[in-house]
Design a protein around this motif. Sequence first.
Motif, PDB file in Angstrom:
ATOM      1  N   ALA A 191       0.737  -1.338   0.055  1.00  0.00           N
ATOM      2  CA  ALA A 191       0.064  -0.062  -0.081  1.00  0.00           C
ATOM      3  C   ALA A 191       1.027   1.148  -0.032  1.00  0.00           C
ATOM      4  CB  ALA A 191      -0.913   0.006   1.222  1.00  0.00           C
ATOM      5  N   LEU A 192       1.980   1.336   0.817  1.00  0.00           N
ATOM      6  CA  LEU A 192       2.888   2.441   0.670  1.00  0.00           C
ATOM      7  C   LEU A 192       3.577   2.590  -0.529  1.00  0.00           C
ATOM      8  CD1 LEU A 192       3.921   4.750   2.342  1.00  0.00           C
ATOM      9  CD2 LEU A 192       5.992   3.191   3.341  1.00  0.00           C
ATOM     10  N   HIS A 193       3.916   1.398  -1.161  1.00  0.00           N
ATOM     11  CA  HIS A 193       4.547   1.633  -2.521  1.00  0.00           C
ATOM     12  C   HIS A 193       3.622   2.237  -3.333  1.00  0.00           C
ATOM     13  CE1 HIS A 193       6.961   0.595  -6.060  1.00  0.00           C
ATOM     14  NE2 HIS A 193       5.980   0.118  -6.472  1.00  0.00           N
ATOM     15  N   ARG A 194       2.327   1.983  -3.451  1.00  0.00           N
ATOM     16  CA  ARG A 194       1.197   2.555  -4.431  1.00  0.00           C
ATOM     17  C   ARG A 194       0.994   3.899  -4.142  1.00  0.00           C
ATOM     18  NH1 ARG A 194      -1.042  -2.448  -2.951  1.00  0.00           N
ATOM     19  NH2 ARG A 194      -2.963  -1.195  -1.910  1.00  0.00           N
ATOM     20  N   GLU A 195       1.045   4.269  -2.806  1.00  0.00           N
ATOM     21  CA  GLU A 195       0.931   5.787  -2.219  1.00  0.00           C
ATOM     22  C   GLU A 195       1.802   6.254  -1.475  1.00  0.00           C
ATOM     23  OE1 GLU A 195      -3.514   6.223  -1.229  1.00  0.00           O
ATOM     24  OE2 GLU A 195      -3.421   4.165  -1.109  1.00  0.00           O
ATOM     25  N   PRO A 196       2.869   6.403  -1.826  1.00  0.00           N
ATOM     26  CA  PRO A 196       4.156   6.692  -0.956  1.00  0.00           C
ATOM     27  C   PRO A 196       4.022   8.074  -0.045  1.00  0.00           C
ATOM     28  CG  PRO A 196       4.740   7.129  -3.426  1.00  0.00           C
ATOM     29  CD  PRO A 196       3.398   6.687  -3.165  1.00  0.00           C
ATOM     30  N   ASN A 197       2.919   8.721  -0.167  1.00  0.00           N
ATOM     31  CA  ASN A 197       2.659  10.090   0.670  1.00  0.00           C
ATOM     32  C   ASN A 197       1.876   9.617   1.886  1.00  0.00           C
ATOM     33  OD1 ASN A 197       3.931  11.906  -1.158  1.00  0.00           O
ATOM     34  ND2 ASN A 197       2.285  11.991  -2.358  1.00  0.00           N
ATOM     35  N   ARG A 198       1.492   8.266   1.898  1.00  0.00           N
ATOM     36  CA  ARG A 198       0.702   7.874   3.204  1.00  0.00           C
ATOM     37  C   ARG A 198       1.583   7.975   4.274  1.00  0.00           C
ATOM     38  NH1 ARG A 198      -3.493   3.970   2.644  1.00  0.00           N
ATOM     39  NH2 ARG A 198      -3.491   3.990   4.898  1.00  0.00           N
TER      40      ARG A 198
END
Length: 64
Positions: free
Chosen positions: A22-29
Amino acid sequence: MVEAGLARGEDDVEAYALQVDALHREPNRRDLAWRLGLDEQVTDERLRLAEMRNFIGALVRPGR
């Protein structure tokens, strides 16, 4: 990871992997980065790649 004592079971490993994905897909999380103990050196692709380039450059520098 279970054998090393880093996770209680395969469910924990799977949950961790899902958070990393999930962090890879949305690095701004920032919430995921915090849960995973990661900072901008890992989540910011520009910084992460610069660190890798510097490391590789140090390995192949003449005279080492």
